[in-house]
Scaffold this motif. Structure first.
Motif, PDB file in Angstrom:
ATOM      1  N   CYS A 196       3.078  95.053 116.338  1.00 21.07           N
ATOM      2  CA  CYS A 196       2.658  95.198 114.619  1.00 21.07           C
ATOM      3  C   CYS A 196       3.275  94.039 113.732  1.00 21.07           C
ATOM      4  CB  CYS A 196       3.258  96.554 114.107  1.00 21.07           C
ATOM      5  SG  CYS A 196       5.188  96.827 114.079  1.00 21.07           S
ATOM      6  N   SER A 197       2.942  93.835 112.720  1.00 20.93           N
ATOM      7  CA  SER A 197       3.188  92.842 111.629  1.00 20.93           C
ATOM      8  C   SER A 197       5.027  93.021 111.439  1.00 20.93           C
ATOM      9  CB  SER A 197       2.571  92.744 110.543  1.00 20.93           C
ATOM     10  OG  SER A 197       2.660  93.776 109.792  1.00 20.93           O
ATOM     11  N   SER A 198       5.591  92.066 110.751  1.00 17.32           N
ATOM     12  CA  SER A 198       6.974  92.086 110.379  1.00 17.32           C
ATOM     13  C   SER A 198       7.190  93.285 109.252  1.00 17.32           C
ATOM     14  CB  SER A 198       7.681  90.987 110.024  1.00 17.32           C
ATOM     15  OG  SER A 198       6.852  90.139 109.214  1.00 17.32           O
ATOM     16  N   GLU A 199       6.073  93.361 108.642  1.00 17.38           N
ATOM     17  CA  GLU A 199       6.122  94.149 107.187  1.00 17.38           C
ATOM     18  C   GLU A 199       5.796  95.754 107.667  1.00 17.38           C
ATOM     19  OE1 GLU A 199       7.052  93.050 105.008  1.00 17.38           O
ATOM     20  OE2 GLU A 199       6.354  90.883 104.634  1.00 17.38           O
ATOM     21  N   LEU A 200       5.649  96.051 109.008  1.00 17.90           N
ATOM     22  CA  LEU A 200       5.891  97.290 109.669  1.00 17.90           C
ATOM     23  C   LEU A 200       7.130  97.446 110.592  1.00 17.90           C
ATOM     24  CD1 LEU A 200       2.075  97.791 110.465  1.00 17.90           C
ATOM     25  CD2 LEU A 200       3.325  99.416 108.787  1.00 17.90           C
ATOM     26  N   VAL A 201       7.951  98.483 110.277  1.00 18.99           N
ATOM     27  CA  VAL A 201       8.906  98.781 111.099  1.00 18.99           C
ATOM     28  C   VAL A 201       8.899  99.876 112.272  1.00 18.99           C
ATOM     29  CG1 VAL A 201      11.623  98.952 110.924  1.00 18.99           C
ATOM     30  CG2 VAL A 201      10.218  97.718 109.146  1.00 18.99           C
ATOM     31  N   PRO A 202       9.016  99.346 113.339  1.00 21.46           N
ATOM     32  CA  PRO A 202       9.228 100.531 114.442  1.00 21.46           C
ATOM     33  C   PRO A 202      10.474 101.344 114.386  1.00 21.46           C
ATOM     34  CG  PRO A 202       8.524  98.542 115.352  1.00 21.46           C
ATOM     35  CD  PRO A 202       9.028  98.297 113.921  1.00 21.46           C
ATOM     36  N   ILE A 203      10.576 102.497 114.467  1.00 23.81           N
ATOM     37  CA  ILE A 203      11.542 103.496 114.256  1.00 23.81           C
ATOM     38  C   ILE A 203      11.648 104.240 115.221  1.00 23.81           C
ATOM     39  CG2 ILE A 203      13.302 104.730 112.875  1.00 23.81           C
ATOM     40  CD1 ILE A 203      11.400 103.946 110.313  1.00 23.81           C
ATOM     41  N   ARG A 204      12.848 104.519 116.163  1.00 22.85           N
ATOM     42  CA  ARG A 204      13.079 105.312 117.190  1.00 22.85           C
ATOM     43  C   ARG A 204      14.141 106.329 117.011  1.00 22.85           C
ATOM     44  NH1 ARG A 204      12.772 102.115 122.185  1.00 22.85           N
ATOM     45  NH2 ARG A 204      10.870 101.744 121.512  1.00 22.85           N
ATOM     46  N   GLY A 205      13.856 107.420 117.108  1.00 22.05           N
ATOM     47  CA  GLY A 205      15.044 108.437 116.667  1.00 22.05           C
ATOM     48  C   GLY A 205      15.795 108.465 118.216  1.00 22.05           C
ATOM     49  N   TYR A 206      17.234 108.601 118.118  1.00 19.66           N
ATOM     50  CA  TYR A 206      17.951 108.767 119.080  1.00 19.66           C
ATOM     51  C   TYR A 206      18.146 110.246 119.765  1.00 19.66           C
ATOM     52  CZ  TYR A 206      19.894 104.032 117.896  1.00 19.66           C
ATOM     53  OH  TYR A 206      20.051 102.886 117.870  1.00 19.66           O
ATOM     54  N   GLY A 207      18.435 110.343 120.610  1.00 18.05           N
ATOM     55  CA  GLY A 207      18.441 111.935 121.359  1.00 18.05           C
ATOM     56  C   GLY A 207      17.141 112.365 121.259  1.00 18.05           C
ATOM     57  N   GLU A 208      17.078 113.701 120.808  1.00 13.61           N
ATOM     58  CA  GLU A 208      15.943 114.344 120.841  1.00 13.61           C
ATOM     59  C   GLU A 208      15.102 114.556 119.427  1.00 13.61           C
ATOM     60  OE1 GLU A 208      17.210 117.834 123.956  1.00 13.61           O
ATOM     61  OE2 GLU A 208      18.637 117.096 122.648  1.00 13.61           O
ATOM     62  N   LEU A 209      15.500 113.701 118.685  1.00  9.37           N
ATOM     63  CA  LEU A 209      14.793 113.696 117.178  1.00  9.37           C
ATOM     64  C   LEU A 209      13.156 113.813 117.260  1.00  9.37           C
ATOM     65  CD1 LEU A 209      15.494 113.924 114.165  1.00  9.37           C
ATOM     66  CD2 LEU A 209      15.597 111.281 114.092  1.00  9.37           C
ATOM     67  N   ASP A 210      12.565 114.617 116.759  1.00  3.62           N
ATOM     68  CA  ASP A 210      11.096 114.690 116.872  1.00  3.62           C
ATOM     69  C   ASP A 210      10.745 113.756 115.995  1.00  3.62           C
ATOM     70  OD1 ASP A 210       8.622 115.482 116.314  1.00  3.62           O
ATOM     71  OD2 ASP A 210       9.135 117.517 116.758  1.00  3.62           O
ATOM     72  N   SER A 211       9.741 112.940 116.612  1.00  7.75           N
ATOM     73  CA  SER A 211       9.260 111.628 115.778  1.00  7.75           C
ATOM     74  C   SER A 211       8.522 112.367 114.689  1.00  7.75           C
ATOM     75  CB  SER A 211       8.277 110.737 116.633  1.00  7.75           C
ATOM     76  OG  SER A 211       9.362 110.245 117.653  1.00  7.75           O
ATOM     77  N   HIS A 212       7.692 113.202 114.848  1.00  5.26           N
ATOM     78  CA  HIS A 212       6.763 113.716 113.966  1.00  5.26           C
ATOM     79  C   HIS A 212       7.498 114.619 112.676  1.00  5.26           C
ATOM     80  CE1 HIS A 212       2.971 113.048 116.160  1.00  5.26           C
ATOM     81  NE2 HIS A 212       3.792 113.503 117.279  1.00  5.26           N
ATOM     82  N   TYR A 213       8.704 115.001 113.043  1.00  8.71           N
ATOM     83  CA  TYR A 213       9.326 115.407 111.806  1.00  8.71           C
ATOM     84  C   TYR A 213      10.034 114.260 111.191  1.00  8.71           C
ATOM     85  CZ  TYR A 213      13.244 117.316 108.887  1.00  8.71           C
ATOM     86  OH  TYR A 213      14.164 117.348 107.823  1.00  8.71           O
ATOM     87  N   LEU A 214      10.416 113.292 111.927  1.00 10.96           N
ATOM     88  CA  LEU A 214      10.961 112.002 111.234  1.00 10.96           C
ATOM     89  C   LEU A 214       9.829 111.092 110.546  1.00 10.96           C
ATOM     90  CD1 LEU A 214      13.171 109.745 110.760  1.00 10.96           C
ATOM     91  CD2 LEU A 214      12.175 108.556 112.939  1.00 10.96           C
ATOM     92  N   ARG A 215       8.599 111.187 110.872  1.00 10.02           N
ATOM     93  CA  ARG A 215       7.512 110.797 109.640  1.00 10.02           C
ATOM     94  C   ARG A 215       7.343 111.622 108.638  1.00 10.02           C
ATOM     95  NH1 ARG A 215       2.609 112.429 109.169  1.00 10.02           N
ATOM     96  NH2 ARG A 215       0.844 110.850 108.454  1.00 10.02           N
ATOM     97  N   LEU A 216       7.463 113.063 108.630  1.00  6.52           N
ATOM     98  CA  LEU A 216       7.421 113.782 107.362  1.00  6.52           C
ATOM     99  C   LEU A 216       8.690 113.636 106.321  1.00  6.52           C
ATOM    100  CD1 LEU A 216       6.648 117.167 108.996  1.00  6.52           C
ATOM    101  CD2 LEU A 216       5.019 115.446 108.044  1.00  6.52           C
TER     102      LEU A 216
END
Length: 570
Positions: A197-217
């Protein structure tokens, strides 16, 4: 129940009630929301606001019940920190301060904790695309591919379709991808496959078992958007800096509750999507009904037909009109009918417009001989310029034939000049009074018509208006006189009734110069009919004012009640 809601709830579907029940079931303060649901959520915008409330409730622990059997968020956070330590060993990121009490925006359930985004995710440590190899089928994501606010993915573009030169960020399936440029656009997705993705979009990965869909919310919740809007830098291209992003607060629930929250939000959003679609359909149907009713009104050939069709609109007002903005087309229809002679009755004693036209010519010739007002000859009116058939006794003329132009008497003053000359006299510009100064140029009623500006095209306010008393006019409004004041009033109605685009030049800065204005084709009634037309228009416009006021009052009350109810359950 409003007309819009009745349309939205057609076919016997009661999804609005089901949705209201789901929202209110988890919150004791929400019963008034169920009670007033049909009154409040009658437009797609109102449903968008409800979505935002659902998100806020979700991250405050008020959307689903807490379960004492759930492992606490503190235990989850410990595992997250262990995973973070293992994965960030090679990163030189600053240690983040502990969350202080004065930072906390709201109270969380006892099993939750506050954390910083940089403490539970890898924000700011994205892998870059340099020296990496990608296939032609690699997903290449740009900010424009994500719809604002809804975060709906609009398109998926592959590398074979979108080649790139600059470095990109690399993301993996399950990563949250967040738009840091203009973060108020609220563009956040969970990637369903690997990509770049372009540099204006930031990929974010949760550590441990953090739910990605909850993080998005949590990144879409209203208080987070408020935070990032306060932290952006750059005027033309505002973006969120890495430091401020990592410091942002995240409400962290137990892991199993994260899953329950995501499931409940998805369930509710499915309901709001259905409701929104129904309301959009209802709006489309309402617009169709409005246009049909106005077309029927515009086709009235006699006063009796107009009265009958106007009565239909009045009797079905609550069905046809829901918002104050809906009244504008009705106003325009009244103006159009007025200048076609459809709102007033001919009287046998009315002298024909040809006699008025002859008096105007005599007066203008006299002024020309006295060198007080000279005008160029205007071309005769061709048949294809005549938009409708004239009533008996009317004449087709050009605007410049029947007006006395006084543009030469205008004097523009800069803002700085006006600041030193504040006073009691109105200072007019293209759309009306813009200031008050200490002197005047004119002391008789005259017709002003905007000479330039976007209002010539979009007509957000009347382009023609009468100036009275003592006043000053700058060079952005044409100044016109006439031999009779009733003629000026009629021309005010006429100019506001017609489309001026054929007489406007320029797109970036629309302008209607004097020559173009003078060439406007006018349907001229007998002088005695001018007064009747203007009086009838004023009468009908007062009715429109009352209707618009009623709708504005109802809309304001809905907004007030919505804000109060939603604040109560938040």
């Amino acid at each position: 129940m409003t007309t819009m809601t009745r349309h939205a709830r057609g076919r016997g579907e009661a999804f609005a009630d089901a949705f209201a029940n789901r929202v209110t079931a988890a919150n004791a303060n929400a019963s008034p929301l169920r009670e007033h649901f049909d009154e409040l959520f009658v437009t797609p915008d109102a449903v968008d606001e409800l979505d935002r409330v659902v998100l806020q409730l979700a991250v405050q622990g008020k959307l689903v019940a807490q379960d004492a059997k759930d492992e606490t968020a503190q235990i989850l956070y410990s595992r997250i920190q262990a995973d973070k330590a293992y994965n960030e060993n090679h990163n030189q990121l600053a240690t983040l301060p502990k969350v202080s009490d004065d930072e906390i925006p709201f109270v969380l359930p006892s099993s939750w904790i506050w954390a910083r985004l940089g403490d539970v995710t890898n924000y700011g440590t994205s892998t870059r695309s340099k020296n990496l190899q990608f296939t032609e089928d690699t997903w290449v994501l740009d900010l424009e591919d994500i719809e604002k606010e809804s975060s709906r993915l609009l398109r998926k573009v592959r590398l074979k379709e979108r080649h790139f030169q600059s470095e990109k960020n690399v993301f993996s399936k399950g990563d949250v991808v967040y738009g840091k440029l203009r973060p108020y656009l609220d563009k956040v997705i969970v990637a369903d496959e690997d990509g770049i993705c372009s540099s204006e979009l930031v990929p974010i990965r949760g550590y441990g078992e953090l739910d990605s869909h909850y993080l998005r919310l949590t990144l879409k919740r209203p208080d987070f958007i408020k935070y990032v809007n306060q932290k952006t830098y750059g005027v033309k291209m505002p973006r969120l800096g890495t430091k401020d992003a990592r410091l942002a607060l995240i409400p962290l629930p137990p892991l199993v509750e994260q899953h329950r929250i995501v499931a409940r939000v998805e369930q509710l959003f499915a309901q709001t999507r259905a409701l929104r679609e129904k309301l959009v359909h209802a709006q489309t149907e309402l617009e169709r009904l409005n246009k049909a009713a106005l077309a029927h009104l515009l086709n009235a050939e006699t006063l009796e037909e107009f009265a009958e069709r106007w009565s239909f609109i009045a009797e079905n007002f609550d069905t046809l009109y829901v918002e104050p903005a809906h009244i504008a087309p009705l106003r325009q229809a009244i103006l159009e009918l007025a200048v076609r002679g459809k709102l007033t009755r001919r009287e046998p004693e009315d002298e024909p417009a040809s006699q008025l036209l002859e008096r105007i010519r005599q007066e203008k010739n006299k002024l020309a001989q006295e060198e007080k007002n000279k005008s160029d000859a205007l071309p005769p009116i061709q048949d294809d310029e005549k938009p409708f058939e004239l009533p008996a006794g009317w004449e087709w003329v050009r605007f410049g034939e029947i007006t006395i132009n006084r543009d030469g008497e205008r004097i523009p003053l800069s803002k700085e000049q006006r600041e030193t000359r504040q006073g009691e006299y109105d200072y007019y510009g293209a759309s009306g009074v813009i200031d008050k100064i200490d002197d005047f140029l004119f002391d008789t009623p005259l017709l002003l018509i905007g000479e330039d500006g976007a209002n010539l095209v979009n007509r957000s306010t009347p382009i023609a208006f009468i100036a009275d008393g003592k006043y000053w006019v700058n060079n952005h409004a044409h100044v016109l006189g006439a031999i009779e004041f009733d003629l000026l009033r009629y021309l005010e109605v006429y100019i506001n009734a017609i489309d001026l685009k054929p007489y406007v030049t320029g797109t970036a800065q629309p302008k209607m110069n004097q020559a173009k204005m003078n060439s406007i084709v006018i349907a001229l009634p007998p002088l005695t009919e001018h007064h009747r037309i203007v009086a009838r228009v004023e009468q009908l416009m007062k009715l429109c004012d009352a209707l618009e006021g009623k709708l504005a009052s109802a809309q304001g009350e809905r907004e007030r009640l919505t804000a109060a109810l939603l604040a109560g359950i938040g």
